[in-house]
Motif scaffolding. Structure first.
Motif, PDB file in Angstrom:
ATOM      1  N   SER A   1      -0.621  24.149 -14.422  1.00 37.86           N
ATOM      2  CA  SER A   1      -0.160  23.467 -12.922  1.00 37.86           C
ATOM      3  C   SER A   1       1.063  24.086 -12.389  1.00 37.86           C
ATOM      4  CB  SER A   1       0.180  21.877 -13.190  1.00 37.86           C
ATOM      5  OG  SER A   1       0.609  21.370 -11.956  1.00 37.86           O
ATOM      6  N   ARG A   2       0.758  24.592 -11.299  1.00 39.00           N
ATOM      7  CA  ARG A   2       1.732  25.446 -10.595  1.00 39.00           C
ATOM      8  C   ARG A   2       2.557  24.498  -9.604  1.00 39.00           C
ATOM      9  NH1 ARG A   2      -1.831  30.925  -9.694  1.00 39.00           N
ATOM     10  NH2 ARG A   2      -2.328  31.294 -11.939  1.00 39.00           N
ATOM     11  N   MET A   3       3.921  24.457  -9.577  1.00 38.93           N
ATOM     12  CA  MET A   3       4.524  23.523  -8.621  1.00 38.93           C
ATOM     13  C   MET A   3       4.865  24.440  -7.441  1.00 38.93           C
ATOM     14  SD  MET A   3       8.352  22.073  -8.958  1.00 38.93           S
ATOM     15  CE  MET A   3       8.556  21.315 -10.449  1.00 38.93           C
ATOM     16  N   MET A   4       4.520  23.681  -6.187  1.00 41.40           N
ATOM     17  CA  MET A   4       4.599  24.182  -5.019  1.00 41.40           C
ATOM     18  C   MET A   4       5.979  23.979  -4.144  1.00 41.40           C
ATOM     19  SD  MET A   4       0.732  23.556  -3.625  1.00 41.40           S
ATOM     20  CE  MET A   4       1.235  24.225  -2.052  1.00 41.40           C
ATOM     21  N   SER A   5       6.293  22.508  -4.483  1.00 42.72           N
ATOM     22  CA  SER A   5       7.816  22.124  -3.923  1.00 42.72           C
ATOM     23  C   SER A   5       8.022  20.939  -4.565  1.00 42.72           C
ATOM     24  CB  SER A   5       7.463  21.732  -2.369  1.00 42.72           C
ATOM     25  OG  SER A   5       6.580  20.810  -2.433  1.00 42.72           O
ATOM     26  N   HIS A   6       9.268  20.361  -4.454  1.00 46.78           N
ATOM     27  CA  HIS A   6       9.756  19.179  -5.055  1.00 46.78           C
ATOM     28  C   HIS A   6      10.991  18.695  -4.055  1.00 46.78           C
ATOM     29  CE1 HIS A   6      13.424  20.783  -6.803  1.00 46.78           C
ATOM     30  NE2 HIS A   6      12.607  21.922  -7.267  1.00 46.78           N
ATOM     31  N   ASP A   7      11.198  17.258  -4.180  1.00 50.10           N
ATOM     32  CA  ASP A   7      12.254  16.806  -3.281  1.00 50.10           C
ATOM     33  C   ASP A   7      12.397  15.487  -3.665  1.00 50.10           C
ATOM     34  OD1 ASP A   7      11.076  15.304  -0.628  1.00 50.10           O
ATOM     35  OD2 ASP A   7       9.902  16.867  -1.280  1.00 50.10           O
ATOM     36  N   VAL A   8      13.820  14.917  -3.610  1.00 50.74           N
ATOM     37  CA  VAL A   8      13.842  13.513  -3.980  1.00 50.74           C
ATOM     38  C   VAL A   8      13.993  12.832  -2.469  1.00 50.74           C
ATOM     39  CG1 VAL A   8      15.478  12.009  -4.702  1.00 50.74           C
ATOM     40  CG2 VAL A   8      15.457  13.941  -5.817  1.00 50.74           C
ATOM     41  N   MET A   9      13.150  11.581  -2.313  1.00 50.81           N
ATOM     42  CA  MET A   9      13.100  10.945  -1.227  1.00 50.81           C
ATOM     43  C   MET A   9      13.065   9.446  -1.403  1.00 50.81           C
ATOM     44  SD  MET A   9       8.672  11.568  -0.842  1.00 50.81           S
ATOM     45  CE  MET A   9       8.706  10.255   0.280  1.00 50.81           C
ATOM     46  N   PRO A  10      13.169   8.629  -0.369  1.00 51.54           N
ATOM     47  CA  PRO A  10      12.928   7.155  -0.584  1.00 51.54           C
ATOM     48  C   PRO A  10      11.635   6.737  -0.867  1.00 51.54           C
ATOM     49  CG  PRO A  10      14.374   7.829   1.490  1.00 51.54           C
ATOM     50  CD  PRO A  10      13.523   8.866   0.869  1.00 51.54           C
ATOM     51  N   ALA A  11      11.298   5.943  -1.663  1.00 52.98           N
ATOM     52  CA  ALA A  11       9.959   5.592  -1.954  1.00 52.98           C
ATOM     53  C   ALA A  11       9.394   4.653  -1.040  1.00 52.98           C
ATOM     54  CB  ALA A  11       9.722   4.836  -3.308  1.00 52.98           C
ATOM     55  N   PRO A  12       8.126   5.347  -0.531  1.00 52.74           N
ATOM     56  CA  PRO A  12       7.479   4.664   0.315  1.00 52.74           C
ATOM     57  C   PRO A  12       6.632   3.348   0.003  1.00 52.74           C
ATOM     58  CG  PRO A  12       6.338   6.582  -0.038  1.00 52.74           C
ATOM     59  CD  PRO A  12       7.506   6.631  -0.669  1.00 52.74           C
ATOM     60  N   GLU A  13       6.266   2.545   0.580  1.00 48.65           N
ATOM     61  CA  GLU A  13       5.766   1.458  -0.065  1.00 48.65           C
ATOM     62  C   GLU A  13       4.537   1.502  -1.023  1.00 48.65           C
ATOM     63  OE1 GLU A  13       3.626  -3.074   1.262  1.00 48.65           O
ATOM     64  OE2 GLU A  13       4.175  -1.529   3.116  1.00 48.65           O
ATOM     65  N   GLU A  14       3.654   2.499  -0.783  1.00 52.20           N
ATOM     66  CA  GLU A  14       2.717   2.615  -1.848  1.00 52.20           C
ATOM     67  C   GLU A  14       3.035   3.289  -3.006  1.00 52.20           C
ATOM     68  OE1 GLU A  14      -1.253   5.672  -2.132  1.00 52.20           O
ATOM     69  OE2 GLU A  14       0.082   5.670  -0.422  1.00 52.20           O
ATOM     70  N   VAL A  15       4.054   4.091  -3.098  1.00 52.57           N
ATOM     71  CA  VAL A  15       4.604   4.476  -4.197  1.00 52.57           C
ATOM     72  C   VAL A  15       5.622   3.729  -4.914  1.00 52.57           C
ATOM     73  CG1 VAL A  15       6.148   6.422  -5.119  1.00 52.57           C
ATOM     74  CG2 VAL A  15       4.529   6.957  -3.219  1.00 52.57           C
TER      75      VAL A  15
END
Length: 252
Positions: free
Chosen positions: A110-124
């Protein structure tokens, strides 16, 4: 009959191009006996009459399926169905991408393309049992088998619990080993939902698909051994390259 099945799937004024509908119908027809015993499709003129379109439209559908690796066109002989060896991706209590491919003799990662910290939307937030807006790590990656992209995924992790997850993923290139480095030695799959869609523009580019291809999408939740969710993911699999096999725990 296969001809009845594929004819019934075509509709005008649906907003979907006729060639794309025909490509999808041919896919369905392949599994219903559209080809002869040698895997040869009916001639373009016969298919055009069957679908009620011109040969150019049929040719566009066949061209897309040839690009996708589903059909093979041979000059002077016709168009033949390619029966690829699909990878089997088991969905079980412990689902691990690289290990699954290794068992089938393929080198997977599995090759990582991007990552970032974000506020969780409702579904997540709901999937991870967090408050809406709680910080989560979002990771986008591509699953590769023998250098062929077979899936792309977006996964979310609780950032407060696993603050070093991104660094560990970059270091180990493995979710299992990254979790272990964060102090979580084991985790299990507690739910998986599977749906099918046409490929998006991102699917076409990243997974090297042709427009109109089908992708299988899994919505999965992994949890620690106490049942607390640790990962929510959406994974999009190239349907013509991967078979999803749901495995049930044996009866005790």
């Amino acid at each position: 009959m296969a001809s009845d099945i594929i004819r019934s799937g075509i509709g005008r004024r649906t907003g979907i191009a006729l060639w794309r509908q025909i490509a999808d119908a041919i896919r369905a027809g392949i599994t219903s006996g559209l080809g002869d015993k040698h895997g040869k499709l009916p001639p373009e003129m016969e298919l055009a009459e069957l679908f009620g379109v011109n040969r150019h439209t049929v040719r566009s559908a066949i061209s897309a399926l040839v690009s996708e690796g589903i059909l093979r066109a041979e000059q002077g002989r016709g168009t033949f169905i390619i029966q690829p060896d699909r990878l089997t991706y088991p969905i079980s209590k412990r689902t691990r991408f690289s290990a699954s491919l290794a068992e089938q003799g393929q080198r997977g990662e599995s090759r990582m393309m991007s990552h970032d910290v974000m506020p969780a939307p409702e579904e997540v937030a709901q999937a991870l049992q967090l408050d809406v807006g709680a910080p989560v790590l979002q990771v986008r990656s591509v699953g590769v088998g023998d250098d062929t992209p077979v899936s792309r995924a977006t996964a979310w992790f609780e950032h407060a619990r696993f603050p070093d997850m991104a660094d560990n993923l970059l270091r180990f290139n493995s979710v299992t080993r990254a979790f272990a480095a964060c102090g979580l030695d084991d985790y299990v799959r507690i739910s998986t939902r599977i749906e099918a869609y046409h490929a998006t523009l991102d699917d076409v580019e990243i997974l090297r698909l042709s427009p109109g291809s089908i992708v299988l999408v899994t919505f999965a939740i992994n949890a620690d051994l106490e049942g607390r969710p640790v990962q929510y993911s959406k994974t999009r699999f190239a349907a013509d390259r991967v078979s999803l096999q749901v495995e049930h725990a044996p009866l005790s």
